[in-house]
Design an enzyme around this catalytic site. Structure first.
Site, PDB file in Angstrom:
ATOM      1  N   ASN A 145      29.281  30.785 -71.016  1.00 29.55           N
ATOM      2  CA  ASN A 145      30.179  30.554 -69.880  1.00 29.55           C
ATOM      3  C   ASN A 145      31.017  31.804 -69.653  1.00 29.55           C
ATOM      4  O   ASN A 145      31.259  32.575 -70.585  1.00 29.55           O
ATOM      5  CB  ASN A 145      31.100  29.367 -70.178  1.00 29.55           C
ATOM      6  CG  ASN A 145      31.995  29.020 -69.001  1.00 29.55           C
ATOM      7  OD1 ASN A 145      31.567  29.068 -67.849  1.00 29.55           O
ATOM      8  ND2 ASN A 145      33.249  28.692 -69.269  1.00 29.55           N
TER       9      ASN A 145
ATOM     10  N   HIS B 134      34.819  32.878 -68.077  1.00 26.25           N
ATOM     11  CA  HIS B 134      36.085  32.234 -67.727  1.00 26.25           C
ATOM     12  C   HIS B 134      37.096  33.314 -67.340  1.00 26.25           C
ATOM     13  O   HIS B 134      37.193  34.347 -68.013  1.00 26.25           O
ATOM     14  CB  HIS B 134      36.595  31.424 -68.924  1.00 26.25           C
ATOM     15  CG  HIS B 134      37.872  30.713 -68.625  1.00 26.25           C
ATOM     16  ND1 HIS B 134      37.920  29.555 -67.894  1.00 26.25           N
ATOM     17  CD2 HIS B 134      39.158  31.023 -68.930  1.00 26.25           C
ATOM     18  CE1 HIS B 134      39.176  29.166 -67.764  1.00 26.25           C
ATOM     19  NE2 HIS B 134      39.947  30.049 -68.382  1.00 26.25           N
TER      20      HIS B 134
ATOM     21  N   SER C 252      36.569  36.409 -69.952  1.00 26.16           N
ATOM     22  CA  SER C 252      35.921  36.192 -71.253  1.00 26.16           C
ATOM     23  C   SER C 252      34.541  35.588 -71.070  1.00 26.16           C
ATOM     24  O   SER C 252      34.371  34.679 -70.257  1.00 26.16           O
ATOM     25  CB  SER C 252      36.733  35.197 -72.104  1.00 26.16           C
ATOM     26  OG  SER C 252      38.078  35.582 -72.228  1.00 26.16           O
TER      27      SER C 252
ATOM     28  N   ASP D 103      36.311  25.454 -72.715  1.00 19.69           N
ATOM     29  CA  ASP D 103      36.683  26.878 -72.754  1.00 19.69           C
ATOM     30  C   ASP D 103      37.035  27.333 -74.169  1.00 19.69           C
ATOM     31  O   ASP D 103      37.837  28.263 -74.347  1.00 19.69           O
ATOM     32  CB  ASP D 103      37.856  27.167 -71.798  1.00 19.69           C
ATOM     33  CG  ASP D 103      37.505  26.877 -70.345  1.00 19.69           C
ATOM     34  OD1 ASP D 103      36.336  27.050 -69.968  1.00 19.69           O
ATOM     35  OD2 ASP D 103      38.414  26.476 -69.585  1.00 19.69           O
TER      36      ASP D 103
HETATM   37  C1  GAR Z   1      34.538  33.041 -61.715  1.00 21.60           C
HETATM   38  O1  GAR Z   1      35.766  33.719 -61.606  1.00 21.60           O
HETATM   39  C2  GAR Z   1      34.438  32.344 -63.047  1.00 21.60           C
HETATM   40  O2  GAR Z   1      35.085  33.029 -64.082  1.00 21.60           O
HETATM   41  C3  GAR Z   1      35.139  31.041 -62.753  1.00 21.60           C
HETATM   42  O3  GAR Z   1      34.707  30.691 -61.473  1.00 21.60           O
HETATM   43  C4  GAR Z   1      34.491  31.874 -60.714  1.00 21.60           C
HETATM   44  C5  GAR Z   1      33.134  31.761 -60.055  1.00 21.60           C
HETATM   45  O4  GAR Z   1      32.919  32.807 -59.154  1.00 21.60           O
HETATM   46  N1  GAR Z   1      34.805  30.046 -63.726  1.00 21.60           N
HETATM   47  C6  GAR Z   1      35.664  29.169 -64.219  1.00 21.60           C
HETATM   48  O5  GAR Z   1      36.820  29.101 -63.863  1.00 21.60           O
HETATM   49  C7  GAR Z   1      35.093  28.240 -65.268  1.00 21.60           C
HETATM   50  N2  GAR Z   1      36.139  27.655 -66.040  1.00 21.60           N
HETATM   51  P1  GAR Z   1      31.481  33.088 -58.564  1.00 21.60           P
HETATM   52  O6  GAR Z   1      30.959  31.752 -58.035  1.00 21.60           O
HETATM   53  O7  GAR Z   1      31.717  34.056 -57.451  1.00 21.60           O
HETATM   54  O8  GAR Z   1      30.613  33.629 -59.659  1.00 21.60           O
END
Ligand code: GAR
Length: 218
Positions: A109, A111, A138, A147
């Site tokens: 994942n 985060h 991370s 997480d």
């Molecule tokens: C990213 O910033 C990722 O880190 C976050 O969602 C966004 C997705 O962006 N994920 C979380 O918050 C998971 N807990 P993307 O769809 O443009 O890749």
């Protein structure tokens, strides 16, 4: 070595998915995305996958009576592609313990915080409210704790006086697009092993995540 088979799970924009697609196309990582699965229909990430000629599926959590039924459908869809790695790239559903335990050491994942700080949602605003001077992203292995799995790599950025939640989100995103392909590349090269909740990197236990200072890309 044959390319690492992966399946990517998304819920939205898919900019991390795009970074992985681009890194594979540029031969920076030896991997093959066999499918992209979204729990939301019509999201931009699905189009990115189609544009790259990757199989897509929508498994809408709303269509299932409970989490177990959704998790089972998702697992069946993933497993038909026999991935060695499941990559959560902005996948915004909490997965049940049984689902997570089906992919021990095989699910990553990303985060938007320097875990273990700021798990959960709304990380950029919370970092500002806490007055922290450092922030980042991370990549970690997924365990049943939200997480909370072992950390592989982090990108660290300074928080500047004029930063807003939006500017931090942009800066963190840029770093995510660097460290996620990097982490997947290490796994594809066989440099990362996972045993009993511990990461081994180049054969040695990884006591703390690899930390990458912010690239001067902005
Ligand atoms: C990213 O910033 C990722 O880190 C976050 O969602 C966004 C997705 O962006 N994920 C979380 O918050 C998971 N807990 P993307 O769809 O443009 O890749």
């Amino acid at each position: 070595m044959s390319p690492l088979p992966i399946v990517v799970l998304i819920s939205g924009t898919g900019s991390n998915l795009q970074a992985i697609i681009d890194a594979i196309a540029a031969k920076k990582i030896n991997a093959e995305i066999r499918a992209v699965i979204s729990n939301k229909p019509g999201v931009a990430g699905l189009q990115r996958a189609r544009d790259a000629g990757i199989a897509t599926h929508v498994i809408e959590h709303k269509q299932y009576p409970d989490r177990n039924a959704f998790d089972a459908a998702l697992r069946d869809c993933i497993d038909q592609y026999q991935p060695q790695l499941v990559v959560l790239a902005g996948f915004m559903r909490i997965l049940g313990d049984g689902f997570v335990q089906h992919y021990p050491g095989r699910m990553l994942n990303i985060h938007p915080s320097l875990l273990p700080e700021f798990p959960g949602l709304d990380t950029h605003r919370r970092v500002l409210a806490a007055g922290h001077t450092q922030h980042g992203a991370s990549v970690h292995f997924v365990t049943p704790e939200l997480d909370g799995g072992p950390l592989l790599v982090q990108a660290v950025i300074p928080v500047q006086a004029n930063d807003t939640a939006e500017s931090l989100q942009q800066k963190v995103h840029q770093q995510e697009h660097i460290i996620y392909p990097l982490a997947i590349g290490w796994i594809a090269e066989g440099r990362v092993q996972y045993e009993n909740n511990r990461i081994f990197f180049d054969g040695k236990p990884l006591e703390k995540p690899v930390q990458i200072p912010a690239c001067n890309a902005y």
